[in-house]
Every structure is written in C-alpha cells, then in structure tokens.
Design an enzyme around this catalytic site. Structure first.
Site, PDB file in Angstrom:
ATOM      1  N   LYS A 193       0.812  -1.215   0.000  1.00 41.18           N
ATOM      2  CA  LYS A 193       0.000   0.000   0.000  1.00 41.18           C
ATOM      3  C   LYS A 193       0.849   1.271   0.000  1.00 41.18           C
ATOM      4  O   LYS A 193       0.607   2.189  -0.774  1.00 41.18           O
ATOM      5  CB  LYS A 193      -0.879  -0.014   1.256  1.00 41.18           C
ATOM      6  CG  LYS A 193      -2.249   0.466   1.043  1.00 41.18           C
ATOM      7  CD  LYS A 193      -3.130   0.177   2.255  1.00 41.18           C
ATOM      8  CE  LYS A 193      -2.370   0.249   3.560  1.00 41.18           C
ATOM      9  NZ  LYS A 193      -3.164   0.782   4.663  1.00 41.18           N
ATOM     10  N   ARG A 268     -12.521   2.844   9.081  1.00 38.15           N
ATOM     11  CA  ARG A 268     -12.424   1.445   9.494  1.00 38.15           C
ATOM     12  C   ARG A 268     -13.807   0.870   9.792  1.00 38.15           C
ATOM     13  O   ARG A 268     -13.950  -0.335   9.879  1.00 38.15           O
ATOM     14  CB  ARG A 268     -11.557   1.332  10.769  1.00 38.15           C
ATOM     15  CG  ARG A 268     -10.069   1.545  10.528  1.00 38.15           C
ATOM     16  CD  ARG A 268      -9.391   0.207  10.217  1.00 38.15           C
ATOM     17  NE  ARG A 268      -8.107   0.366   9.562  1.00 38.15           N
ATOM     18  CZ  ARG A 268      -6.972   0.652  10.185  1.00 38.15           C
ATOM     19  NH1 ARG A 268      -6.952   0.792  11.484  1.00 38.15           N
ATOM     20  NH2 ARG A 268      -5.852   0.768   9.504  1.00 38.15           N
ATOM     21  N   ARG A 307      10.393  -9.726   4.745  1.00 32.33           N
ATOM     22  CA  ARG A 307      10.635  -8.350   5.186  1.00 32.33           C
ATOM     23  C   ARG A 307      11.145  -8.358   6.630  1.00 32.33           C
ATOM     24  O   ARG A 307      12.052  -7.618   6.991  1.00 32.33           O
ATOM     25  CB  ARG A 307       9.333  -7.538   5.096  1.00 32.33           C
ATOM     26  CG  ARG A 307       9.496  -6.084   5.473  1.00 32.33           C
ATOM     27  CD  ARG A 307       8.261  -5.276   5.092  1.00 32.33           C
ATOM     28  NE  ARG A 307       7.278  -5.265   6.180  1.00 32.33           N
ATOM     29  CZ  ARG A 307       6.086  -4.663   6.097  1.00 32.33           C
ATOM     30  NH1 ARG A 307       5.702  -4.074   4.976  1.00 32.33           N
ATOM     31  NH2 ARG A 307       5.252  -4.675   7.114  1.00 32.33           N
ATOM     32  N   ARG A 313      11.370  -5.789  12.293  1.00 30.26           N
ATOM     33  CA  ARG A 313      10.068  -5.544  12.943  1.00 30.26           C
ATOM     34  C   ARG A 313       9.579  -6.844  13.557  1.00 30.26           C
ATOM     35  O   ARG A 313       9.390  -7.835  12.849  1.00 30.26           O
ATOM     36  CB  ARG A 313       9.048  -5.058  11.895  1.00 30.26           C
ATOM     37  CG  ARG A 313       8.985  -3.538  11.800  1.00 30.26           C
ATOM     38  CD  ARG A 313       8.027  -3.119  10.730  1.00 30.26           C
ATOM     39  NE  ARG A 313       6.614  -3.403  11.087  1.00 30.26           N
ATOM     40  CZ  ARG A 313       5.589  -2.868  10.421  1.00 30.26           C
ATOM     41  NH1 ARG A 313       5.801  -2.066   9.394  1.00 30.26           N
ATOM     42  NH2 ARG A 313       4.354  -3.157  10.784  1.00 30.26           N
ATOM     43  N   ARG A 325      -2.898 -10.836  11.879  1.00 34.56           N
ATOM     44  CA  ARG A 325      -3.061  -9.471  11.367  1.00 34.56           C
ATOM     45  C   ARG A 325      -3.832  -9.488  10.051  1.00 34.56           C
ATOM     46  O   ARG A 325      -4.678  -8.623   9.803  1.00 34.56           O
ATOM     47  CB  ARG A 325      -1.682  -8.810  11.159  1.00 34.56           C
ATOM     48  CG  ARG A 325      -1.096  -8.262  12.451  1.00 34.56           C
ATOM     49  CD  ARG A 325       0.380  -7.949  12.325  1.00 34.56           C
ATOM     50  NE  ARG A 325       0.681  -7.025  11.244  1.00 34.56           N
ATOM     51  CZ  ARG A 325       1.855  -6.984  10.607  1.00 34.56           C
ATOM     52  NH1 ARG A 325       2.818  -7.828  10.915  1.00 34.56           N
ATOM     53  NH2 ARG A 325       2.047  -6.110   9.655  1.00 34.56           N
TER      54      ARG A 325
END
Ligand code: IMP
Ligand code: MG
Length: 369
Positions: A193, A268, A307, A313, A325
């Site tokens: 995104k 949302r 990633r 992360r 998620r």
C-alpha cells in the site's frame, strides 16, 4: 454532479420544486390581476422556460411577448446591458408583468425599467423565479419572488453557463471547490500500500493522508486535537471518531488547493465511512473510490516473513502473528467493502506482480473514475 465547459455543478433545486413555485406564482398573480388581460413580458434568453411553464399554469386569458437583453459573461453579471430586441407592441394602458428567470445584481432590471419609462402602461409588476438578495444592488420593488437563493452561480431551467445548461429541467449550483478525486486505499499488511500510495500521489497530484501519521503528528506537536486524542489513549480508551474526523478535516483544509486525497487507515467502520462522506460533502466533494489491493494470504505471509528478516520488525517475524493481522484486516474491511460496493465505489485490484504492473492496474481504475 455535472460538468459544463470547465466547471462542475451539483444538483440544487428539483424540477418538482420549480414546478410548485411557478404554480404558486401563477395563482398569486392571477388573483392580483383580477379581470384584466395581462401582458406577460419574458426577458430572453433565460426566461423562456419560466414563461412557457408559467403561462400554461395561468388560469385566465393572457398575452405573452418577449424582449431580449444580454448582460452575462461567463459566471459574472456585467453593467453593460445589450438591448437585442426591444418592445414590439404598444402597451399603452396595459397591465404588464415582467417574467424573469433570475434577478441577480438588478442591472438587467434597471434596463427593463428604462425600456418602460416612456410606455404609458397601466401597471408594471416584476416577477422572478429566482432572486439573489445578497447580490441585488437596486431599489426596484420585486412584486413576486419564487425562490430566494444564495449568491452562487446556478444553471438549468433556462439559465446557462456560456451557452450550456439551459436545457436542464432542474437547477444546478456551481461547486465551491472544483473537482477532486478522493480515494480510500486499502490493503492487507504486506500488500504494498505504502509503495503504491507514493506512486499515486505523484502521478495524480494527490495528497496522501495516512491516519497513523496524522495522529503521530498531532500528538508530537501537542495540537489541541492531539492532546484530546492522547487523553483518551492514556485512559486506554478509543479515540472518538469525531476527533479523528476533526484531524482529517484540518489536513484537508491545509491542502485546500489539492487535486484530491488518498485516505489511508481510515475509515475502518461504517460510522467512520459515513463521517468521511459528510466531511467530503462539506467540501463540495466526495469519495470516488475505495481501492483495495488484493493479495493471496500465502503470498502476504511469505512477503512479510522475508521483510521481517531484514527490517527487524517483531510483528513481521512470527507467522502466527502475521496470519492474525491478515485475518483481522479481512474482518474489519469486509463491512467497508459492502459499504462502498453498495455505491459502486469498490474496486479490488490484483496486488500480485511487479510494482510497475500493479501501478498500471491502479491507474486504469483511477483513469476510469
Ligand atoms: P442581473 O442583471 O445581474 O440582475 O442578472 C440578470 C441576468 O443575469 C439574468 O437574466 C441571467 O441571464 C443572468 N444571471 C444572473 N445570475 C445567474 C446565474 O446564477 N446563472 C446564470 N445566469 C445568471
Ligand atoms: Mg435573463
């Protein structure tokens, strides 16, 4: 919404409402005129529709004639009125009612009075379908007023913008802010995104509003809204939608000249989507599309894990956290997909392929809007 030449107009007064008002005027004028046979004088070009509808509703015998004046250039009234066709019949002793489509500055009306100065009419009354009190600069009495409207340019029902719009059966009002393209961008974690938003904002000159960034900015800079949001977060409560909307509104206003916005991270919920619609509506604009990048779960998991190896992360390192998620994303966005689908504004775009391939797909959706 409609576009005439370079300008956008939004629906303002319906054909039904206009019809009711003309009906009311016809009755009112017929009562006042009594047994006289009045001569209705339309001011061309704009008044042809009002005159036509009015005389059909006029319940008694009457005569109709026209004079033709011109004053408008584009969207502004000018002082310089051209008399294109004057009076073509003797109106001595007659009861005359001027039928105007709209009275704006009153310049045209002043010319009408000049035309009638030396005519020995029995009475001269002024009727207008629309009247802009804030624009009116003269003292002539307006005997019959259909609808008072704000001082904004309108088209339709005989009224034009540089020749166009006269044929529309209803009235449209000029849009304050000209056309924006506003997108809501969605995509599960790992869909790319951010990369695509950066590209779209360059290509289409849009402002990217990432709700997360907006929150962080307001809190870091201790703005009033930031402090308010923080007070809820400190108590472990959700920040009320209105606070978020107020922050987004501030962002939109900061970028008043923008060609449009990409909303990211908001809405949302249905309630938020409705609030966002209201916000855009208050800017004379709208959300044009919800674009969702669609990527298969297995590919997302793979992308995020790889990633995680380089980014460090923590939430990108654990497969079950990643799957959670992703599942949460689908849970939350399903409702919005329905919300925007119902308005034909949902566009799913295949998010698998090279960055360029995906940007081409996104562009083709936006170009079609
Ligand atoms: P005025 O001379 O400023 O009162 O304007 C009267 C004439 O200007 C009308 O007869 C219309 O032809 C034109 N006009 C005024 N306002 C508008 C508008 O909002 N749209 C289109 N034409 C208008
Ligand atoms: Mg006119």
């Amino acid at each position: 919404m409609i576009k005439l030449h370079d300008k956008y107009f939004k629906p303002f007064i319906s054909a039904k409402e206009i019809d009711d008002v003309i009906q009311r005027l016809a009755i009112e004028i017929a009562e006042d005129v009594g047994d006289e046979i009045p001569v209705f004088v339309g001011i061309l070009n704009g008044s042809f529709m009002v005159v036509s509808d009015f005389v059909k509703k006029y319940p008694k015998p009457c005569e109709v004639t026209f004079i033709k004046l011109a004053s408008y250039e584009g969207v502004k009234s000018t002082e310089d009125i051209q008399r294109l066709i004057g009076l073509t019949q003797d109106l001595t002793g007659r009861t005359v009612v001027i039928l105007e489509d709209i009275i704006d500055t009153g310049n045209t009306l002043a010319e009408v009075h000049r035309i009638f100065e030396n005519e020995k009419v029995k009475s001269l009354k002024i009727a207008t379908l629309f009247y802009k009190p804030e624009a009116y600069k003269k003292d002539y009495k307006l005997h019959y007023v259909g609808i008072e409207i704000p001082n904004k340019f309108i088209v339709g029902f005989g009224l034009d913008y540089s020749g166009l719009g006269r044929n529309l059966p209803e009235i449209y009002q000029i849009k304050e802010t000209q056309h924006m393209t506003n997108l809501v961008l969605f995509g599960p974690p790992g869909a790319g995104k951010g990369t695509q938003a950066d590209f779209l904002k360059e290509k289409y000159n849009l402002v990217h509003i990432s709700t997360g960034d907006v929150f962080r900015y307001n809190i870091k800079n201790e703005t009033a809204l930031g402090m308010l949001a923080k007070s809820y977060m400190d108590k472990g409560e959700l920040v009320p939608d209105q606070v978020t909307i107020d922050m987004l509104n501030a962002e939109v206003e900061k970028n008043a000249g923008a060609k449009g916005f990409i909303f990211d991270g908001f809405p949302r919920t249905n309630a938020q989507a409705e609030s966002l619609d209201k916000l855009m509506d208050s800017k004379d604009s709208q959300i044009d599309a919800m674009i969702a990048l669609e990527v298969d779960d297995e590919i997302l998991v793979e992308r995020l894990l790889s990633r995680g190896k380089t980014s460090g992360r923590v939430d990108d390192a654990d497969e079950s956290i990643i799957r959670n998620r992703i599942a949460e994303y689908y849970d939350k966005t399903a409702i919005l997909k329905d919300f925007y689908s119902a308005q034909n504004k949902y566009f799913g775009v295949d998010g698998v392929g090279s960055i360029e391939e995906i940007t081409v797909r996104l562009s083709s959706v936006i170009d079609e809007l």
